[in-house]
Design a protein around this motif. Sequence first.
Motif, PDB file in Angstrom:
ATOM      1  N   LYS A  28       0.822  -1.218   0.000  1.00 58.50           N
ATOM      2  CA  LYS A  28       0.000   0.000   0.000  1.00 58.50           C
ATOM      3  C   LYS A  28       0.855   1.267   0.000  1.00 58.50           C
ATOM      4  O   LYS A  28       0.334   2.374   0.087  1.00 58.50           O
ATOM      5  CB  LYS A  28      -0.931  -0.009   1.225  1.00 58.50           C
ATOM      6  CG  LYS A  28      -2.012  -1.073   1.172  1.00 58.50           C
ATOM      7  CD  LYS A  28      -2.859  -1.039   2.423  1.00 58.50           C
ATOM      8  CE  LYS A  28      -3.934  -2.119   2.387  1.00 58.50           C
ATOM      9  NZ  LYS A  28      -4.916  -1.890   1.326  1.00 58.50           N
ATOM     10  N   PHE A  30       2.883   2.244   2.325  1.00 64.14           N
ATOM     11  CA  PHE A  30       3.032   2.820   3.659  1.00 64.14           C
ATOM     12  C   PHE A  30       4.493   2.747   4.112  1.00 64.14           C
ATOM     13  O   PHE A  30       4.957   3.591   4.869  1.00 64.14           O
ATOM     14  CB  PHE A  30       2.165   2.098   4.679  1.00 64.14           C
ATOM     15  CG  PHE A  30       0.684   2.240   4.445  1.00 64.14           C
ATOM     16  CD1 PHE A  30       0.167   3.020   3.415  1.00 64.14           C
ATOM     17  CD2 PHE A  30      -0.213   1.573   5.266  1.00 64.14           C
ATOM     18  CE1 PHE A  30      -1.197   3.138   3.209  1.00 64.14           C
ATOM     19  CE2 PHE A  30      -1.585   1.693   5.078  1.00 64.14           C
ATOM     20  CZ  PHE A  30      -2.075   2.469   4.039  1.00 64.14           C
ATOM     21  N   PRO A 103       2.710   7.016   4.608  1.00 67.93           N
ATOM     22  CA  PRO A 103       1.726   6.947   3.513  1.00 67.93           C
ATOM     23  C   PRO A 103       1.718   8.258   2.736  1.00 67.93           C
ATOM     24  O   PRO A 103       1.666   9.332   3.336  1.00 67.93           O
ATOM     25  CB  PRO A 103       0.395   6.733   4.243  1.00 67.93           C
ATOM     26  CG  PRO A 103       0.765   6.299   5.627  1.00 67.93           C
ATOM     27  CD  PRO A 103       2.077   6.936   5.919  1.00 67.93           C
ATOM     28  N   TYR A 105      -0.385  10.071   0.779  1.00 69.37           N
ATOM     29  CA  TYR A 105      -1.460  11.065   0.901  1.00 69.37           C
ATOM     30  C   TYR A 105      -1.437  11.724   2.279  1.00 69.37           C
ATOM     31  O   TYR A 105      -1.680  12.924   2.407  1.00 69.37           O
ATOM     32  CB  TYR A 105      -2.823  10.430   0.634  1.00 69.37           C
ATOM     33  CG  TYR A 105      -3.089  10.184  -0.823  1.00 69.37           C
ATOM     34  CD1 TYR A 105      -3.529  11.208  -1.662  1.00 69.37           C
ATOM     35  CD2 TYR A 105      -2.892   8.924  -1.380  1.00 69.37           C
ATOM     36  CE1 TYR A 105      -3.769  10.994  -3.008  1.00 69.37           C
ATOM     37  CE2 TYR A 105      -3.119   8.696  -2.729  1.00 69.37           C
ATOM     38  CZ  TYR A 105      -3.559   9.733  -3.537  1.00 69.37           C
ATOM     39  OH  TYR A 105      -3.786   9.509  -4.877  1.00 69.37           O
ATOM     40  N   SER A 106      -1.134  10.946   3.304  1.00 69.60           N
ATOM     41  CA  SER A 106      -1.066  11.505   4.661  1.00 69.60           C
ATOM     42  C   SER A 106       0.080  12.502   4.795  1.00 69.60           C
ATOM     43  O   SER A 106      -0.083  13.584   5.370  1.00 69.60           O
ATOM     44  CB  SER A 106      -0.884  10.379   5.688  1.00 69.60           C
ATOM     45  OG  SER A 106      -1.949   9.470   5.651  1.00 69.60           O
ATOM     46  N   GLU A 187      -4.751   7.242   6.123  1.00 66.99           N
ATOM     47  CA  GLU A 187      -4.351   7.449   4.733  1.00 66.99           C
ATOM     48  C   GLU A 187      -5.572   7.573   3.816  1.00 66.99           C
ATOM     49  O   GLU A 187      -5.600   8.429   2.926  1.00 66.99           O
ATOM     50  CB  GLU A 187      -3.465   6.282   4.277  1.00 66.99           C
ATOM     51  CG  GLU A 187      -3.067   6.304   2.808  1.00 66.99           C
ATOM     52  CD  GLU A 187      -2.098   7.425   2.436  1.00 66.99           C
ATOM     53  OE1 GLU A 187      -1.583   7.399   1.313  1.00 66.99           O
ATOM     54  OE2 GLU A 187      -1.859   8.340   3.258  1.00 66.99           O
ATOM     55  N   ASN A 188      -6.574   6.755   4.051  1.00 63.67           N
ATOM     56  CA  ASN A 188      -7.768   6.806   3.214  1.00 63.67           C
ATOM     57  C   ASN A 188      -8.518   8.129   3.390  1.00 63.67           C
ATOM     58  O   ASN A 188      -8.997   8.723   2.414  1.00 63.67           O
ATOM     59  CB  ASN A 188      -8.697   5.636   3.536  1.00 63.67           C
ATOM     60  CG  ASN A 188      -9.765   5.451   2.482  1.00 63.67           C
ATOM     61  OD1 ASN A 188      -9.456   5.316   1.292  1.00 63.67           O
ATOM     62  ND2 ASN A 188     -11.023   5.454   2.890  1.00 63.67           N
ATOM     63  N   CYS A 190      -7.189  11.011   4.231  1.00 61.51           N
ATOM     64  CA  CYS A 190      -6.386  12.045   3.553  1.00 61.51           C
ATOM     65  C   CYS A 190      -6.547  11.949   2.036  1.00 61.51           C
ATOM     66  O   CYS A 190      -6.612  12.978   1.347  1.00 61.51           O
ATOM     67  CB  CYS A 190      -4.916  11.905   3.938  1.00 61.51           C
ATOM     68  SG  CYS A 190      -4.549  12.358   5.645  1.00 61.51           S
ATOM     69  N   LYS A 191      -6.640  10.738   1.541  1.00 59.05           N
ATOM     70  CA  LYS A 191      -6.832  10.531   0.101  1.00 59.05           C
ATOM     71  C   LYS A 191      -8.189  11.067  -0.345  1.00 59.05           C
ATOM     72  O   LYS A 191      -8.299  11.755  -1.381  1.00 59.05           O
ATOM     73  CB  LYS A 191      -6.724   9.041  -0.221  1.00 59.05           C
ATOM     74  CG  LYS A 191      -6.734   8.695  -1.696  1.00 59.05           C
ATOM     75  CD  LYS A 191      -6.496   7.193  -1.871  1.00 59.05           C
ATOM     76  CE  LYS A 191      -6.451   6.810  -3.340  1.00 59.05           C
ATOM     77  NZ  LYS A 191      -6.197   5.354  -3.508  1.00 59.05           N
TER      78      LYS A 191
END
Length: 202
Positions: A28, A30, A103, A105-106, A187-188, A190-191
């Motif tokens: 992923k 990360f 991650p 996006y984070s 992360e999700n 932030c995405k």
Amino acid sequence: MMINAHFNDIDEKLLLSLKQVSLSMFRKNFFGIFHGSISARLTYESFVINAKQAVFDDLNEKSLIALNTIKDYRWNESSIDTPIHAQIYKNYKNAKFIAYAMPPYSVSYSLKHTHLRPLDFFGRQILGEEVEIWDIGNYDTWYDRAMYEIADHITQNNKRFLIIKGYGIYAFDRDLNSLAKKIAVIENSCKILHFYADLQNS
């Protein structure tokens, strides 16, 4: 002392769990090739952590090192994050597993915002309405301060995770899957916020 073939059943299960979660987090994005860290408490004063040159899509007994929370010569071969993990284990008796992840996006979201305010259902349910993004200040002195400041800031926030501006996420938990899930939810969220901002601007 390297973890070796003298595992008991619990050790074998622990190695398999670390290997599976590490591979999942690597896939992923990360963890990087040599960036990130993962550890598990063995006893009150000892833990196992990835070695300095560990590759996270193929963790094995040779890429994990068993250490004490007090520094000794074995720390020279372990992850650069070892002092931070050791300090968290010292401060939190309920910390069984710790991970440091980056991650994308984070990390990118953290560069522009002071707080994470999830808009998605799972983000709100698991993270809450607002999470501080901690600005560590001067990068040049970071590793001199990180060992103590991360543990202290986790205490101030009263959470089992910490989003650090431009650096990534530290998280600990009693359960390895719950730890990985927390990082994935951050992360999700932030995405989703990234895509939502694009939609607002289109």
